[in-house]
Design a protein around this motif. Structure first.
Motif, PDB file in Angstrom:
ATOM      1  N   ASP A 161       0.826  -1.215   0.000  1.00 32.77           N
ATOM      2  CA  ASP A 161       0.000   0.000   0.000  1.00 32.77           C
ATOM      3  C   ASP A 161       0.861   1.266   0.000  1.00 32.77           C
ATOM      4  O   ASP A 161       0.348   2.355   0.175  1.00 32.77           O
ATOM      5  N   MET A 162       2.171   1.084  -0.162  1.00 29.74           N
ATOM      6  CA  MET A 162       3.037   2.255  -0.233  1.00 29.74           C
ATOM      7  C   MET A 162       3.652   2.344  -1.626  1.00 29.74           C
ATOM      8  O   MET A 162       3.852   1.333  -2.278  1.00 29.74           O
ATOM      9  N   GLU A 199       8.151   5.566  -1.561  1.00 24.17           N
ATOM     10  CA  GLU A 199       7.961   5.480  -0.114  1.00 24.17           C
ATOM     11  C   GLU A 199       8.614   4.226   0.454  1.00 24.17           C
ATOM     12  O   GLU A 199       9.214   4.253   1.530  1.00 24.17           O
ATOM     13  N   THR A 207      12.403   4.836   0.457  1.00 24.64           N
ATOM     14  CA  THR A 207      12.757   5.796   1.515  1.00 24.64           C
ATOM     15  C   THR A 207      12.681   5.134   2.879  1.00 24.64           C
ATOM     16  O   THR A 207      13.553   5.322   3.724  1.00 24.64           O
ATOM     17  N   PHE A 208      11.627   4.335   3.071  1.00 27.21           N
ATOM     18  CA  PHE A 208      11.451   3.676   4.364  1.00 27.21           C
ATOM     19  C   PHE A 208      12.606   2.718   4.659  1.00 27.21           C
ATOM     20  O   PHE A 208      13.195   2.758   5.740  1.00 27.21           O
ATOM     21  N   ALA A 265      15.723   4.491   5.544  1.00 28.78           N
ATOM     22  CA  ALA A 265      15.688   5.046   6.906  1.00 28.78           C
ATOM     23  C   ALA A 265      15.894   3.955   7.952  1.00 28.78           C
ATOM     24  O   ALA A 265      16.580   4.162   8.947  1.00 28.78           O
ATOM     25  N   VAL A 266      15.290   2.790   7.712  1.00 27.42           N
ATOM     26  CA  VAL A 266      15.436   1.681   8.657  1.00 27.42           C
ATOM     27  C   VAL A 266      16.909   1.302   8.832  1.00 27.42           C
ATOM     28  O   VAL A 266      17.359   0.951   9.919  1.00 27.42           O
ATOM     29  N   ALA A 300      10.529   7.550  10.648  1.00 26.31           N
ATOM     30  CA  ALA A 300      10.199   6.964   9.352  1.00 26.31           C
ATOM     31  C   ALA A 300       9.216   5.818   9.542  1.00 26.31           C
ATOM     32  O   ALA A 300       8.280   5.642   8.763  1.00 26.31           O
ATOM     33  N   PHE A 301       9.426   5.086  10.614  1.00 29.76           N
ATOM     34  CA  PHE A 301       8.560   3.944  10.896  1.00 29.76           C
ATOM     35  C   PHE A 301       7.147   4.407  11.244  1.00 29.76           C
ATOM     36  O   PHE A 301       6.158   3.846  10.777  1.00 29.76           O
ATOM     37  N   ARG A 306       5.768   7.191  10.330  1.00 34.06           N
ATOM     38  CA  ARG A 306       5.142   7.720   9.118  1.00 34.06           C
ATOM     39  C   ARG A 306       4.574   6.562   8.291  1.00 34.06           C
ATOM     40  O   ARG A 306       3.453   6.615   7.801  1.00 34.06           O
ATOM     41  N   LYS A 307       5.348   5.508   8.192  1.00 32.60           N
ATOM     42  CA  LYS A 307       4.893   4.324   7.460  1.00 32.60           C
ATOM     43  C   LYS A 307       3.593   3.775   8.032  1.00 32.60           C
ATOM     44  O   LYS A 307       2.678   3.426   7.290  1.00 32.60           O
ATOM     45  N   TYR A 366       0.723   5.827   6.958  1.00 30.23           N
ATOM     46  CA  TYR A 366       0.342   5.505   5.573  1.00 30.23           C
ATOM     47  C   TYR A 366      -0.613   4.321   5.571  1.00 30.23           C
ATOM     48  O   TYR A 366      -1.657   4.340   4.923  1.00 30.23           O
TER      49      TYR A 366
END
Lengths: 307, 367
Positions: free
Chosen positions: A90-91, A95, A98-99, A102-103, B6-7, B9-10, B13
């Motif tokens: 769903d992203m 996104e 990017t996620f 970041a992780v 970031a997590f 924000r995810k 979503y």
């Protein structure tokens, strides 16, 4: 020290023995292929190497760390692409990337050069939800996500399963380029034709390695003469060939049946007469062994030895 | 910290893009409050009555008028003989009959006093009990007003309804619904959100990353915490302005204990997620182990005092029991914040315990 060292790993689930003593090493910048059918133990081995499950016995070191005691260090240093698509459907493409950047405490910009080749192909769709991508696109995105933190070792569990032939080819070309970056890759695949694209391969069956070598050496070690046959009744042909006394091992391989023979000087004319009498308009020819033939041969030999 | 943001924000979503689920999450409180507030009430309304009196004199008439004037009762007819009682009750014309003994008014000033009987249709016991209480209250009030001081005959008990003089059921339900909804959203949704990652395989990828499990857990809890706060505000606004439930106590104390309760529920959801690996299982566990006991045992629908001992024990381990009790004290009874100290401590203890256990149980690996 090699980035991946697997030593005599055993693993069982209940009564099922998934891995029965597997050992290998993969060097820096090497593409190491693990080739075998579904249920051979490939995914279990990958999960042990990526610290997701514990082996019953044996040791495994990845990037210089032990998978049991120092799993946290390993998790910082490896990239893992599981067998089934494991991104957020769903992203959007962007996104997701990017996620995952970041992780791993990095950004897309920082390691863009690593994924640039691949990402450029999916960039036109960067606002599209990952769930709406085609199979090939999904795998490219998953590869980007696994690569974005510049891992030392990349584990790819069946990355090309369910992907069209063109995308599969492109995918392997990307792996070749990553090799130049010095990234070690362990790749599993059920497709025997992809084995040739690896530096070295291990053939796996029922939790055991049948052999580990360069693809060329594996096919070169196949010394028995190999034949291929086809006729208008392929199913009957298989049974008739298996009933023929001089034929040792006979199996389906694409549009032909491949078989090996017993003893020296196989008489093709006699076989042709036999097949004609059975009502086949058969074509029989001698062929070069492929990885698949080696796999079938080694699997047969292995099961005979265990009996 | 950047990883954590970031997590989070995810997670937002995921929630915002699943329109249907979000609609349910935000809609449930509104629907439940309105349902319980207006439709599903145990308040007694439209009770049809008959009066049986051999000589309908002034006293009888006045009492009948009083009842008829009351919004809950309608006096349908006057009966002459006791045999009529059976007829009107059986035909369903009336729900209750008020029976004055012969010579009622004359006996008012005798030492033993007159007798007054209420015959009620007890096929619905709860209803019968409550309108019997109402009738006694109405009659009692009449005598209190009419009789000169010191001459009251003591035939009718003097009932005083504290805190909820009109016996409005919404007073009772609002704290209960708050307990139920917050528990449902926090526990069920967090557990499903975590289990979903296991089911879709993304947990595999997350585990093979430097992300600490505590971050994964906290970032899962954050959006549902926010969502629950939105729900809390919705419920309070609806309760105060639509159902006209007053908040007699300290609003700050009520909100503080609600936040604590939300946190406890989130921790409970976390624990559920560690023991289930499919969304369906997480949902079943939440529904069967949380929703049903919360509705039946927390005092939301039935008083805890009337539960058998073993269920009382069960009731005590439900966070909702403590929250509802605290919310009733603070909202309806208007007691000072200190009175909810015990509940606060119990809830805080539960939160710490649940969080510790689920952190311990959170798997660093797949098995």
């Amino acid at each position: 020290m090699n980035p991946v060292i697997v030593n005599d790993i055993h693993k069982h689930y209940g009564d099922v023995q998934a891995l029965r003593g597997v050992s290998f090493e993969a060097g820096r910048g090497e593409i190491f292929g693990i080739i075998g059918p579904d249920g051979a133990g490939k995914t279990s081995l990958f999960r042990i190497m990526t610290t997701l499950i514990l082996p019953d016995s044996g040791t495994c070191r990845v990037a210089g760390f032990d998978v049991v005691k120092e799993y946290k260090e390993i998790r910082k240093r490896v990239g893992y692409m599981p067998g089934r698509f494991s991104l957020y459907q769903d992203m959007s493409v962007e996104e997701n990337l990017t996620f995952f950047a970041a992780v791993f405490g990095t950004t897309i910009e920082e390691n863009y050069h690593l994924v640039a080749d691949i990402y450029r192909q999916i960039e036109p769709f960067k606002t599209r939800r990952a769930g709406k991508l085609s199979g090939g696109m999904k795998q490219k995105l998953a590869l980007c996500c696994a690569l974005i933190h510049k891992p030392e070792v990349l584990f790819l569990d069946e990355p090309t399963t369910g992907v069209d032939p063109v995308s599969r080819k492109e995918f392997w070309e990307m792996l070749k380029r990553l090799k130049a970056e010095g990234i070690t890759m362990v790749v599993s695949t059920p497709y025997m034709d992809e084995a040739r694209l690896c530096d070295r391969i291990a053939l796996i069956k029922d939790g055991r390695f049948l052999g580990i070598d360069k693809p060329n050496n594996i096919t070169a070690s196949f010394r028995t003469p190999l034949w291929a046959a086809k006729s208008q009744h392929m199913y009957h042909l298989l049974n008739d060939l298996r009933a023929y006394p001089d034929i040792d091992n006979c199996y389906v391989s694409g549009e032909y049946h491949h078989f090996t023979t017993r003893g020296e000087g196989f008489d093709t004319d006699a076989l042709n007469r036999y097949l004609t009498s059975k009502g086949h308009a058969a074509e029989v020819k001698q062929i070069e062994a492929t990885i698949e033939d080696c796999y079938m041969h080694l699997a047969k030999t292995a099961s005979r030895e265990s009996e | 910290m950047k990883e954590f943001l970031a997590f989070v924000r995810k997670e937002f979503y995921h929630i915002l893009r699943d329109r249907r689920t979000m609609l349910i999450l935000l809609g449930i409180p509104v629907v439940l409050i309105i349902l319980f507030g207006f439709a599903l009430s145990t308040e007694v309304r439209n009770v049809d009555m008959a009066i049986l009196s051999a000589e309908p004199d002034n006293t009888v008439r006045q009492i009948a008028q009083r009842l008829d004037a009351n919004e809950y009762f309608t006096v349908k007819e006057f009966l002459d003989s006791p045999s009529d009682i059976d007829r009107v009750m059986r035909s369903g014309e009336v729900d209750a009959v008020l029976v004055f003994e012969p010579g009622f008014s004359d006996k008012l000033f005798t030492p033993e006093g007159p007798q007054l009987q209420i015959v009620a249709d007890a096929s619905n016991a709860t209803m019968a009990q409550s309108y019997m209480a109402y009738i006694s209250a109405v009659v009692g009030q009449y005598f209190e007003e009419q009789m000169p001081e010191g001459q009251a005959t003591g035939i009718v008990p003097n009932v005083v309804m504290l805190y909820n003089p009109q016996m409005k059921s919404s007073y009772n339900f609002v704290p209960g619904i708050m307990g139920l909804i917050l528990m449902l959203i926090c526990a069920m949704m967090t557990s499903i959100a975590i289990v979903r990652e296991k089911e879709t395989g993304t947990m595999e990828v997350l585990l093979v990353s430097p992300m600490k499990p505590i971050y994964i857990i906290l970032s899962k809890m954050t959006p549902y915490f926010v969502l629950s706060c939105v729900n809390l505000v919705t419920i309070l606004l609806l309760a105060i302005f639509v159902l006209r439930v007053p908040v007699h106590g300290s609003m700050a104390a009520l909100i503080s204990i609600s936040l604590l309760y939300i946190f406890t529920s989130l921790a409970l959801g976390l624990l559920i997620s560690t023991v289930s690996d499919r969304q369906v299982i997480a949902m079943m566990v939440s529904a069967l182990m949380l929703m049903v006991p919360t509705m039946l045992l927390s005092g939301m629908l039935f008083p805890i005092e009337s539960l058998p001992p073993i269920l009382k024990v069960l009731s005590n381990i439900l966070p909702a029991t403590w929250y509802i009790s605290a919310a009733r004290k603070l909202m309806i009874a208007g007691l000072p914040a200190v009175s909810a100290l015990k509940e606060t401590l119990v809830l805080a203890g539960m939160a710490v315990f649940l969080l510790t256990v689920s952190m311990k149980k959170f798997k660093n690996r797949l098995e």
